[in-house]
Design a protein around this motif. Structure first.
Motif, PDB file in Angstrom:
ATOM      1  N   ILE A 187       0.856  -1.195   0.000  1.00  0.00           N
ATOM      2  CA  ILE A 187       0.000   0.000   0.000  1.00  0.00           C
ATOM      3  C   ILE A 187       0.890   1.242   0.000  1.00  0.00           C
ATOM      4  O   ILE A 187       2.052   1.174   0.392  1.00  0.00           O
ATOM      5  N   VAL A 188       0.328   2.372  -0.450  1.00  0.00           N
ATOM      6  CA  VAL A 188       1.093   3.623  -0.411  1.00  0.00           C
ATOM      7  C   VAL A 188       1.096   4.164   1.021  1.00  0.00           C
ATOM      8  O   VAL A 188       0.223   3.815   1.822  1.00  0.00           O
ATOM      9  N   GLY A 189       2.072   5.032   1.323  1.00  0.00           N
ATOM     10  CA  GLY A 189       2.168   5.459   2.718  1.00  0.00           C
ATOM     11  C   GLY A 189       2.609   6.878   2.995  1.00  0.00           C
ATOM     12  O   GLY A 189       2.336   7.411   4.075  1.00  0.00           O
ATOM     13  N   PHE A 190       3.304   7.522   2.045  1.00  0.00           N
ATOM     14  CA  PHE A 190       3.898   8.830   2.358  1.00  0.00           C
ATOM     15  C   PHE A 190       2.881   9.862   2.832  1.00  0.00           C
ATOM     16  O   PHE A 190       3.102  10.589   3.782  1.00  0.00           O
ATOM     17  N   GLU A 201      -7.702  19.813  10.001  1.00  0.00           N
ATOM     18  CA  GLU A 201      -8.335  18.505   9.853  1.00  0.00           C
ATOM     19  C   GLU A 201      -8.805  18.348   8.418  1.00  0.00           C
ATOM     20  O   GLU A 201      -9.344  19.282   7.824  1.00  0.00           O
ATOM     21  N   GLN A 202      -8.575  17.183   7.887  1.00  0.00           N
ATOM     22  CA  GLN A 202      -8.965  16.962   6.495  1.00  0.00           C
ATOM     23  C   GLN A 202      -9.171  15.476   6.263  1.00  0.00           C
ATOM     24  O   GLN A 202      -8.648  14.639   6.995  1.00  0.00           O
ATOM     25  N   THR A 203      -9.977  15.172   5.276  1.00  0.00           N
ATOM     26  CA  THR A 203     -10.268  13.781   4.958  1.00  0.00           C
ATOM     27  C   THR A 203      -9.262  13.280   3.933  1.00  0.00           C
ATOM     28  O   THR A 203      -8.921  14.000   2.992  1.00  0.00           O
ATOM     29  N   ILE A 204      -8.765  12.075   4.138  1.00  0.00           N
ATOM     30  CA  ILE A 204      -7.845  11.482   3.165  1.00  0.00           C
ATOM     31  C   ILE A 204      -8.624  11.153   1.898  1.00  0.00           C
ATOM     32  O   ILE A 204      -9.629  10.442   1.940  1.00  0.00           O
ATOM     33  N   GLU A 205      -8.166  11.738   0.788  1.00  0.00           N
ATOM     34  CA  GLU A 205      -8.827  11.501  -0.497  1.00  0.00           C
ATOM     35  C   GLU A 205      -7.785  11.028  -1.494  1.00  0.00           C
ATOM     36  O   GLU A 205      -6.887  11.796  -1.857  1.00  0.00           O
ATOM     37  N   ILE A 206      -7.937   9.797  -1.947  1.00  0.00           N
ATOM     38  CA  ILE A 206      -6.914   9.225  -2.829  1.00  0.00           C
ATOM     39  C   ILE A 206      -6.774  10.004  -4.134  1.00  0.00           C
ATOM     40  O   ILE A 206      -5.710  10.045  -4.723  1.00  0.00           O
ATOM     41  N   GLU A 207      -7.844  10.674  -4.547  1.00  0.00           N
ATOM     42  CA  GLU A 207      -7.791  11.452  -5.795  1.00  0.00           C
ATOM     43  C   GLU A 207      -6.780  12.599  -5.695  1.00  0.00           C
ATOM     44  O   GLU A 207      -6.315  13.105  -6.707  1.00  0.00           O
ATOM     45  N   LYS A 208      -6.489  13.011  -4.463  1.00  0.00           N
ATOM     46  CA  LYS A 208      -5.584  14.151  -4.289  1.00  0.00           C
ATOM     47  C   LYS A 208      -4.122  13.733  -4.080  1.00  0.00           C
ATOM     48  O   LYS A 208      -3.271  14.597  -3.892  1.00  0.00           O
ATOM     49  N   PHE A 209      -3.839  12.454  -4.124  1.00  0.00           N
ATOM     50  CA  PHE A 209      -2.461  11.999  -3.917  1.00  0.00           C
ATOM     51  C   PHE A 209      -1.544  12.475  -5.036  1.00  0.00           C
ATOM     52  O   PHE A 209      -1.933  12.526  -6.202  1.00  0.00           O
ATOM     53  N   GLU A 210      -0.322  12.806  -4.672  1.00  0.00           N
ATOM     54  CA  GLU A 210       0.727  13.053  -5.667  1.00  0.00           C
ATOM     55  C   GLU A 210       1.243  11.731  -6.221  1.00  0.00           C
ATOM     56  O   GLU A 210       1.708  11.648  -7.349  1.00  0.00           O
ATOM     57  N   THR A 267      -4.665   2.234  -0.855  1.00  0.00           N
ATOM     58  CA  THR A 267      -4.592   2.433   0.593  1.00  0.00           C
ATOM     59  C   THR A 267      -5.916   2.045   1.228  1.00  0.00           C
ATOM     60  O   THR A 267      -6.975   2.256   0.636  1.00  0.00           O
ATOM     61  N   PRO A 268      -5.861   1.474   2.429  1.00  0.00           N
ATOM     62  CA  PRO A 268      -7.120   1.208   3.150  1.00  0.00           C
ATOM     63  C   PRO A 268      -7.640   2.439   3.900  1.00  0.00           C
ATOM     64  O   PRO A 268      -8.681   2.365   4.532  1.00  0.00           O
ATOM     65  N   PHE A 269      -6.920   3.550   3.821  1.00  0.00           N
ATOM     66  CA  PHE A 269      -7.266   4.718   4.641  1.00  0.00           C
ATOM     67  C   PHE A 269      -8.077   5.784   3.892  1.00  0.00           C
ATOM     68  O   PHE A 269      -8.312   6.865   4.433  1.00  0.00           O
ATOM     69  N   ASN A 270      -8.504   5.483   2.693  1.00  0.00           N
ATOM     70  CA  ASN A 270      -9.303   6.470   1.956  1.00  0.00           C
ATOM     71  C   ASN A 270     -10.564   6.809   2.756  1.00  0.00           C
ATOM     72  O   ASN A 270     -11.249   5.924   3.260  1.00  0.00           O
ATOM     73  N   GLY A 271     -10.841   8.122   2.895  1.00  0.00           N
ATOM     74  CA  GLY A 271     -12.041   8.539   3.616  1.00  0.00           C
ATOM     75  C   GLY A 271     -11.822   8.748   5.112  1.00  0.00           C
ATOM     76  O   GLY A 271     -12.708   9.263   5.792  1.00  0.00           O
ATOM     77  N   TRP A 272     -10.647   8.353   5.624  1.00  0.00           N
ATOM     78  CA  TRP A 272     -10.366   8.586   7.051  1.00  0.00           C
ATOM     79  C   TRP A 272     -10.129  10.083   7.268  1.00  0.00           C
ATOM     80  O   TRP A 272      -9.507  10.756   6.460  1.00  0.00           O
TER      81      TRP A 272
END
Ligand SMILES: [Zn+2]
Length: 427
Positions: free
Chosen positions: A323-326, A383-392, A398-403
């Motif tokens: 999974i990605v992590g940075f 505070e912000q929601t993890i959104e995979i669409e915004k990843f560089e 990742t299992p953390f999308n939406g956290w």
């Protein structure tokens, strides 16, 4: 060119946040807490927290060879956005950095397109095939930061032993992904409860722990420095703890996902939850936390491992591990363990910056006058929601999308250069 960062909060020796300023001149920190020098470019920290840039001993950039998953450019932009300024790139690329020629090729690519400092590993065996040993002295001379066959375990004890003997002669660190191939049993997740519920083949904890137990004994016999990758099980923790107590030169890392998740969290047969080693049981997770707190585990590493959506779309069997992590590491750990008072902020910074740099003798990971200006400015209240669409990163796995998480890097400075800056929306 001088830079003056004003109005920022820095940790003191006691772990308290104190207001200060930092002056950067010629890539290094020239002053802490001083006045604004004439002609300096001023950066306002807005009262945010400044951490030493994070150091990650375990990342996969995929280039050369797997540019459809990630490139050095996208991977290092992802690292910069996550606050990492020094990252150590694992050698499972194509070609593998197993010769001077291949290592030079990779270092050339890094020179061309990396936005943060990338230190490449050399492999322990030719083509990571586990057979012919590489010349690690030669690779170290040409810039390899440490040595590993990450992605696969070294199956033959004599191969590991002989490479450790060579490593001991040059004081290099042997870094191991511990996995006994005869104990994988085609598993795709932890051999426990949840894999049976989902009807999926399991990887038992002994697959990892028996190889760690072997390796620490080999390291003792060879007098080598040995670092264990991504410790995941309580038996592995015990092997590392016993080895340290015996005076063996072993260090260990743990990944954010193994601290945050366990097997019962896996919602379905979804490959975004597939990584190696797998998410283990609750008692393993508890043991990893205990090990970090008592110093058995020395640091946190992401094991950033991007893959394409096509590769990860169709269930665990057949999908690659990782999974990605940075871009999620700091906010997730800060939110779940510092805000909840399980850890202090100083501990988290130690595990993400200070300790990993020490393990590889790197002159980074600290904020000190004369040191490299590697700084991560973090808005601890944002505070912000993890959104995979915004990843560089090209990887969305990742299992953390939406956290939801707090504590986001807003600016990353590597060697005095701003390598990431949050785009502020006009209000
Ligand atoms: Zn690994």
């Amino acid at each position: 060119m001088m830079k003056y960062i004003q109005n920022i909060q820095m940790l003191n020796e006691q772990g308290e946040l104190v207001s200060t300023s930092i002056t950067i001149e010629n890539k290094v920190i020239a002053n802490i807490g001083g006045e604004q020098p004439d002609g300096a470019e001023v950066i306002d920290g807005n009262g945010c927290f400044v951490s030493p840039g994070f150091v990650d001993l375990h990342v996969h950039l995929r280039e050369p060879g797997f540019e459809h998953k990630e490139t050095i450019e996208t991977g290092t932009k992802s690292a910069a956005k996550g606050g990492f300024t020094t990252i150590c790139a694992m050698p499972n690329t194509k070609p593998v950095p197993d010769s001077i020629e291949n290592l030079n090729l990779i270092m050339g690519l890094i020179e061309e397109s990396a936005v943060v400092r990338v230190l490449p590993y050399g492999s322990l065996t030719v083509n990571e095939a586990g057979e012919k040993r590489t010349n690690i002295a030669e690779l170290k001379e040409h810039g390899a930061v440490a040595f590993s066959d990450d992605g696969i375990g070294i199956q033959l004890s004599s191969t590991m032993y002989e490479q450790m003997q060579d490593a001991a002669k040059i004081d290099a660190v042997v870094v191991a992904h511990c996995e006994d191939n005869s104990l994988i049993y085609d598993g795709v997740m932890h051999e426990g409860i949840r894999n049976k519920e989902l009807g999926l083949p399991g990887i038992p904890s002994i697959c990892e722990s028996v190889q760690i137990a072997r390796d620490v004994l080999l390291a003792e016999a060879a007098g080598a420095r040995y670092h264990v990758c991504h410790v995941s099980s309580k038996e592995s923790v015990r092997a590392v703890r016993d080895a340290k107590a015996a005076g063996i030169r072993v260090t260990a890392e743990v990944c954010p996902h193994h601290l945050l998740l366990e097997e019962m969290d896996i919602p379905s047969d979804d490959a975004n939850w597939k990584m190696n080693p797998p998410l283990r049981g609750k008692s393993d997770l508890d043991s990893l936390h205990q090990a970090l707190l008592d110093g058995t585990i020395d640091c946190i590493a992401t094991d950033h491992a991007p893959h394409t959506e096509e590769e990860k779309c169709c269930g665990m069997v057949g999908a690659p591990f990782g999974i990605v992590g940075f871009e999620t590491a700091f906010p997730l750990l800060y939110t779940n363990f510092v805000i909840t008072k399980k850890w202090t902020l100083k501990q988290l910074v130690d595990w993400m910056s200070v300790k990993p740099a020490e393990i590889f003798d790197l002159p980074y990971g600290k904020i000190e006058v004369g040191g490299s200006a590697d700084l991560t400015i973090i808005d601890l209240n944002k505070e912000q929601t993890i959104e995979i669409e915004k990843f560089e990163s090209k990887g969305r796995n990742t299992p953390f999308n939406g956290w939801k998480a707090k504590g986001w890097p807003i600016m990353t400075i590597c060697g005095g250069n701003v390598v990431y800056e949050e785009v502020i929306n006009e209000k």
